[in-house]
Motif scaffolding. Structure first.
Motif, PDB file in Angstrom:
ATOM      1  N   TYR A  46       0.918  -1.214   0.069  1.00  0.00           N
ATOM      2  CA  TYR A  46       0.039   0.025  -0.050  1.00  0.00           C
ATOM      3  C   TYR A  46       0.847   1.161   0.087  1.00  0.00           C
ATOM      4  O   TYR A  46       0.647   2.464  -0.675  1.00  0.00           O
ATOM      5  CB  TYR A  46      -1.063   0.049   1.052  1.00  0.00           C
ATOM      6  N   ALA A  47       1.930   1.384   0.632  1.00  0.00           N
ATOM      7  CA  ALA A  47       2.805   2.368   0.892  1.00  0.00           C
ATOM      8  C   ALA A  47       3.418   2.757  -0.683  1.00  0.00           C
ATOM      9  O   ALA A  47       3.775   3.857  -0.820  1.00  0.00           O
ATOM     10  CB  ALA A  47       4.072   2.296   1.783  1.00  0.00           C
ATOM     11  N   ALA A  48       3.636   1.535  -1.336  1.00  0.00           N
ATOM     12  CA  ALA A  48       4.143   1.790  -2.722  1.00  0.00           C
ATOM     13  C   ALA A  48       3.467   2.749  -3.534  1.00  0.00           C
ATOM     14  O   ALA A  48       4.010   3.188  -4.672  1.00  0.00           O
ATOM     15  CB  ALA A  48       4.380   0.237  -3.282  1.00  0.00           C
ATOM     16  N   TYR A  49       2.182   2.942  -3.451  1.00  0.00           N
ATOM     17  CA  TYR A  49       1.221   3.797  -4.208  1.00  0.00           C
ATOM     18  C   TYR A  49       1.484   5.307  -3.777  1.00  0.00           C
ATOM     19  O   TYR A  49       0.845   6.037  -4.627  1.00  0.00           O
ATOM     20  CB  TYR A  49      -0.006   3.267  -3.884  1.00  0.00           C
ATOM     21  N   ASN A  50       2.437   5.421  -2.969  1.00  0.00           N
ATOM     22  CA  ASN A  50       2.370   6.729  -2.530  1.00  0.00           C
ATOM     23  C   ASN A  50       0.964   7.466  -2.095  1.00  0.00           C
ATOM     24  O   ASN A  50       0.595   8.645  -2.720  1.00  0.00           O
ATOM     25  CB  ASN A  50       3.021   7.486  -3.419  1.00  0.00           C
ATOM     26  N   PRO A  51       0.146   7.027  -1.450  1.00  0.00           N
ATOM     27  CA  PRO A  51      -1.139   7.300  -1.423  1.00  0.00           C
ATOM     28  C   PRO A  51      -1.130   8.761  -0.390  1.00  0.00           C
ATOM     29  O   PRO A  51      -2.073   9.559  -0.632  1.00  0.00           O
ATOM     30  CB  PRO A  51      -1.937   6.467  -0.226  1.00  0.00           C
ATOM     31  N   ASP A  52      -0.174   9.109   0.244  1.00  0.00           N
ATOM     32  CA  ASP A  52      -0.030  10.457   0.925  1.00  0.00           C
ATOM     33  C   ASP A  52       0.415  11.833  -0.397  1.00  0.00           C
ATOM     34  O   ASP A  52       0.042  12.759   0.079  1.00  0.00           O
ATOM     35  CB  ASP A  52       0.942  10.629   2.125  1.00  0.00           C
ATOM     36  N   LEU A  53       0.869  11.213  -1.255  1.00  0.00           N
ATOM     37  CA  LEU A  53       1.262  12.197  -2.316  1.00  0.00           C
ATOM     38  C   LEU A  53       0.147  12.894  -2.934  1.00  0.00           C
ATOM     39  O   LEU A  53       0.264  14.220  -3.319  1.00  0.00           O
ATOM     40  CB  LEU A  53       2.247  11.495  -3.509  1.00  0.00           C
ATOM     41  N   SER A  54      -0.762  11.969  -3.414  1.00  0.00           N
ATOM     42  CA  SER A  54      -2.050  12.748  -4.163  1.00  0.00           C
ATOM     43  C   SER A  54      -3.146  11.775  -3.894  1.00  0.00           C
ATOM     44  O   SER A  54      -3.061  10.758  -3.953  1.00  0.00           O
ATOM     45  CB  SER A  54      -1.455  12.619  -5.847  1.00  0.00           C
ATOM     46  N   PRO A  55      -4.349  12.631  -3.856  1.00  0.00           N
ATOM     47  CA  PRO A  55      -5.533  11.981  -3.848  1.00  0.00           C
ATOM     48  C   PRO A  55      -5.845  10.971  -4.909  1.00  0.00           C
ATOM     49  O   PRO A  55      -6.730   9.960  -4.616  1.00  0.00           O
ATOM     50  CB  PRO A  55      -6.912  12.818  -3.923  1.00  0.00           C
ATOM     51  N   VAL A  56      -5.376  11.052  -6.065  1.00  0.00           N
ATOM     52  CA  VAL A  56      -5.639  10.226  -7.181  1.00  0.00           C
ATOM     53  C   VAL A  56      -4.705   9.120  -6.773  1.00  0.00           C
ATOM     54  O   VAL A  56      -5.268   7.882  -7.283  1.00  0.00           O
ATOM     55  CB  VAL A  56      -5.335  10.821  -8.585  1.00  0.00           C
ATOM     56  N   ASN A  57      -3.947   8.955  -6.063  1.00  0.00           N
ATOM     57  CA  ASN A  57      -3.294   7.551  -5.825  1.00  0.00           C
ATOM     58  C   ASN A  57      -3.837   6.989  -4.364  1.00  0.00           C
ATOM     59  O   ASN A  57      -3.588   5.896  -4.336  1.00  0.00           O
ATOM     60  CB  ASN A  57      -1.632   7.847  -5.389  1.00  0.00           C
ATOM     61  N   ASP A  58      -4.412   7.564  -3.887  1.00  0.00           N
ATOM     62  CA  ASP A  58      -5.039   7.208  -2.360  1.00  0.00           C
ATOM     63  C   ASP A  58      -6.633   6.493  -2.784  1.00  0.00           C
ATOM     64  O   ASP A  58      -7.438   7.224  -3.001  1.00  0.00           O
ATOM     65  CB  ASP A  58      -5.273   8.281  -1.712  1.00  0.00           C
ATOM     66  N   LYS A  59      -6.272   5.285  -2.818  1.00  0.00           N
ATOM     67  CA  LYS A  59      -7.882   4.449  -3.000  1.00  0.00           C
ATOM     68  C   LYS A  59      -8.331   4.103  -1.639  1.00  0.00           C
ATOM     69  O   LYS A  59      -9.298   3.385  -1.781  1.00  0.00           O
ATOM     70  CB  LYS A  59      -7.527   3.352  -3.747  1.00  0.00           C
ATOM     71  N   THR A  60      -7.774   4.435  -0.576  1.00  0.00           N
ATOM     72  CA  THR A  60      -8.344   4.436   0.778  1.00  0.00           C
ATOM     73  C   THR A  60      -8.425   5.527   1.584  1.00  0.00           C
ATOM     74  O   THR A  60      -7.508   5.902   2.401  1.00  0.00           O
ATOM     75  CB  THR A  60      -7.337   3.246   1.564  1.00  0.00           C
ATOM     76  N   PRO A  61      -9.163   6.493   1.312  1.00  0.00           N
ATOM     77  CA  PRO A  61      -9.383   7.854   1.994  1.00  0.00           C
ATOM     78  C   PRO A  61      -9.875   7.580   3.472  1.00  0.00           C
ATOM     79  O   PRO A  61     -10.265   6.531   3.898  1.00  0.00           O
ATOM     80  CB  PRO A  61     -10.541   8.433   1.129  1.00  0.00           C
ATOM     81  N   ASP A  62      -9.567   8.511   3.932  1.00  0.00           N
ATOM     82  CA  ASP A  62      -9.976   8.432   5.662  1.00  0.00           C
ATOM     83  C   ASP A  62      -9.342   7.519   6.508  1.00  0.00           C
ATOM     84  O   ASP A  62      -9.849   6.955   7.329  1.00  0.00           O
ATOM     85  CB  ASP A  62     -11.550   8.422   5.806  1.00  0.00           C
ATOM     86  N   LYS A  63      -8.122   7.030   5.986  1.00  0.00           N
ATOM     87  CA  LYS A  63      -7.402   6.181   6.755  1.00  0.00           C
ATOM     88  C   LYS A  63      -6.977   6.595   8.031  1.00  0.00           C
ATOM     89  O   LYS A  63      -6.760   5.775   9.036  1.00  0.00           O
ATOM     90  CB  LYS A  63      -6.187   5.573   6.089  1.00  0.00           C
ATOM     91  N   GLY A  64      -6.765   7.788   8.230  1.00  0.00           N
ATOM     92  CA  GLY A  64      -6.399   8.480   9.640  1.00  0.00           C
ATOM     93  C   GLY A  64      -5.241   7.803  10.018  1.00  0.00           C
ATOM     94  O   GLY A  64      -4.271   7.739   9.449  1.00  0.00           O
ATOM     95  N   ILE A  65      -5.227   7.702  11.356  1.00  0.00           N
ATOM     96  CA  ILE A  65      -3.951   7.123  12.009  1.00  0.00           C
ATOM     97  C   ILE A  65      -3.388   5.659  11.523  1.00  0.00           C
ATOM     98  O   ILE A  65      -2.324   5.294  11.760  1.00  0.00           O
ATOM     99  CB  ILE A  65      -4.244   6.996  13.626  1.00  0.00           C
ATOM    100  N   LEU A  66      -4.213   4.960  10.763  1.00  0.00           N
ATOM    101  CA  LEU A  66      -3.923   3.674   9.939  1.00  0.00           C
ATOM    102  C   LEU A  66      -2.901   3.860   9.010  1.00  0.00           C
ATOM    103  O   LEU A  66      -2.177   2.967   8.614  1.00  0.00           O
ATOM    104  CB  LEU A  66      -5.307   2.994   9.567  1.00  0.00           C
TER     105      LEU A  66
END
Length: 422
Positions: A46-66
């Motif tokens: 999951y980290a490999a997708y760089n989800p914190d970089l851009s919303p388009v990479n983040d397929k798991t929104p509202d992950k919060g502290i996870l």
């Protein structure tokens, strides 16, 4: 109800002589190690997708502290994602017989009466419900995703991500309670195989032993060999998807297994065809297609012919997908991403937002970090293995970045915006 042997609430209902603390303990310790590796490699994937970089990479929104563990994904070693995801998927499939055998071995406890004996027992039953339900959910959604058969509702990414945390929390709680007893059982019985259904054991483990066992048709070690054989068979028919050559032909359970598709320089695996993505020949025609590059100094529109006139570089890189399949290193040739950034005023490569001609579906847009843009092996590829890309491999141009998941290596690139990730 407890004394009626026709009902599963009665200990006499469960007649198999195989159930017992030794059999369950061995399976539990195998799962303890295997599921821990699955959880870690899943988080890394999951980290490999760089989800914190851009919303388009983040397929798991509202992950919060996870998302506390997320980090900027590196480009070295270039095979990092290939190995991580190959281990994750292959191990997950291999553990299926072990998981099923473990659930079978403890099923009598699900029907034990009374259902709650104390507060501590109630908490244990709740954790057991989350554990069993979470295990079945995670393995089922994972297998369906690997087989490209999205029959479950909702997106795979948030379902699998949140499910993993719920399952692993229950798994850790269960392990804390049960591992000491499992280790004691194995130490006590390591010098011999228990053959008597009435072997002594601590009360919780003794619940698994049938008071009226059927005659044994196989030993407990024989049953373990049967489970291990099933796991070995699944391993042999899955692992080959991460390799090329003869081993790939053994990947009978992988949708991308078997011989390489087609032949020639473009004869290697794909996940999404041009037809599936709705890419038409007129829009990729060399006379019609233009790459729009935007940055600090303005916007350029470059034809494929103009891109070929820029300095071209080569890199040997694999393609690796979340489903666990991958290719060996292919020889890509094209323009470095950092050189394209320099054309629009970025001497120090920034992040980039990449858009595809694909109009629908996940990852038609993707964002790459500055370290990925700066790597000299990161290319806007025009050629692979000495020939132009085919439409299914991203013609007229595609991104290729070392160690990045396949979906971030955008095909049919239409626009690149440097210094922006949206």
């Amino acid at each position: 109800m407890r004394d009626d042997t026709r009902l599963p609430t009665s200990p006499g209902f469960w007649r198999s002589p195989l159930r017992g603390p030794w059999f369950t303990s061995v399976l539990g310790l195998v799962l303890l190690a295997g599921i821990t590796v699955l959880f870690v490699t899943g988080l890394v994937s999951y980290a490999a997708y760089n989800p914190d970089l851009s919303p388009v990479n983040d397929k798991t929104p509202d992950k919060g502290i996870l998302g506390f563990y997320l980090f900027s994904w590196p480009t070295d070693p270039h095979w990092l994602y290939r190995v991580n995801q190959g281990v994750h998927v292959t191990l997950g499939v291999t553990l299926i017989p072990v998981l099923l055998a473990k659930l079978w071995s403890v099923v009598p406890k699900l029907f034990t009466l009374p259902p709650v004996r104390s507060l501590a027992h109630a908490l244990e039953r709740i954790s057991l419900l989350l554990l069993v339900g979470g295990a079945l959910f995670e393995f089922t959604t994972g297998v369906l995703n690997v087989q490209l058969d999205y029959v479950f509702p909702g997106s795979f990414y948030p379902l699998h991500f949140y499910g993993a945390w719920v399952f692993f929390a229950a798994f850790v709680a269960h392990a804390v309670l049960k591992v000491p007893a499992a280790v004691r059982n194995l130490r006590r019985l390591r010098a011999r195989e228990p053959v008597s259904s009435q072997e002594s054991a601590p009360p919780p483990e003794q619940e698994l032993v049938s008071p009226r066992p059927d005659p044994a048709t196989v030993s407990r070690r024989g049953a373990l060999w049967f489970v291990g054989g099933g796991s070995l068979l699944l391993f042999a028919t899955t692992a080959g998807q991460s390799f090329d050559g003869p081993l790939r032909r053994t990947a009978l359970l992988a949708p991308h297994g078997g011989p390489d598709p087609g032949s020639g320089p473009n004869g290697f695996q794909i996940n999404k065809t041009a037809a599936y993505a709705g890419i038409t020949a007129p829009e990729t025609d060399e006379d019609a297609w233009r790459l729009v590059v935007t940055g600090r100094s303005g916007t350029l529109r470059l034809s494929r012919a103009q891109l070929r006139e820029l300095p071209l570089h080569s890199a040997a890189l694999p393609i690796a997908c979340v489903e666990g399949w991958s290719t060996s290193d292919q020889w890509w040739r094209g323009v470095r991403l950092r050189d394209l950034a320099a054309l629009v005023g970025h001497d120090d490569p920034p992040d980039v937002f990449v858009e595809s001609l694909q109009r629908r579906g996940a990852f038609r847009h993707a964002a790459l970090r500055a370290n990925q843009v700066a790597d000299p092996r990161s290319l806007l590829a025009l050629y692979v293995n000495g020939e132009s890309l085919t439409p299914d491999h991203g013609y007229p141009a595609r991104v290729i970045v070392p160690a990045a998941p396949g979906v971030l290596n955008t095909k049919w690139v239409a626009r690149m915006t440097f210094g922006e990730t949206r």
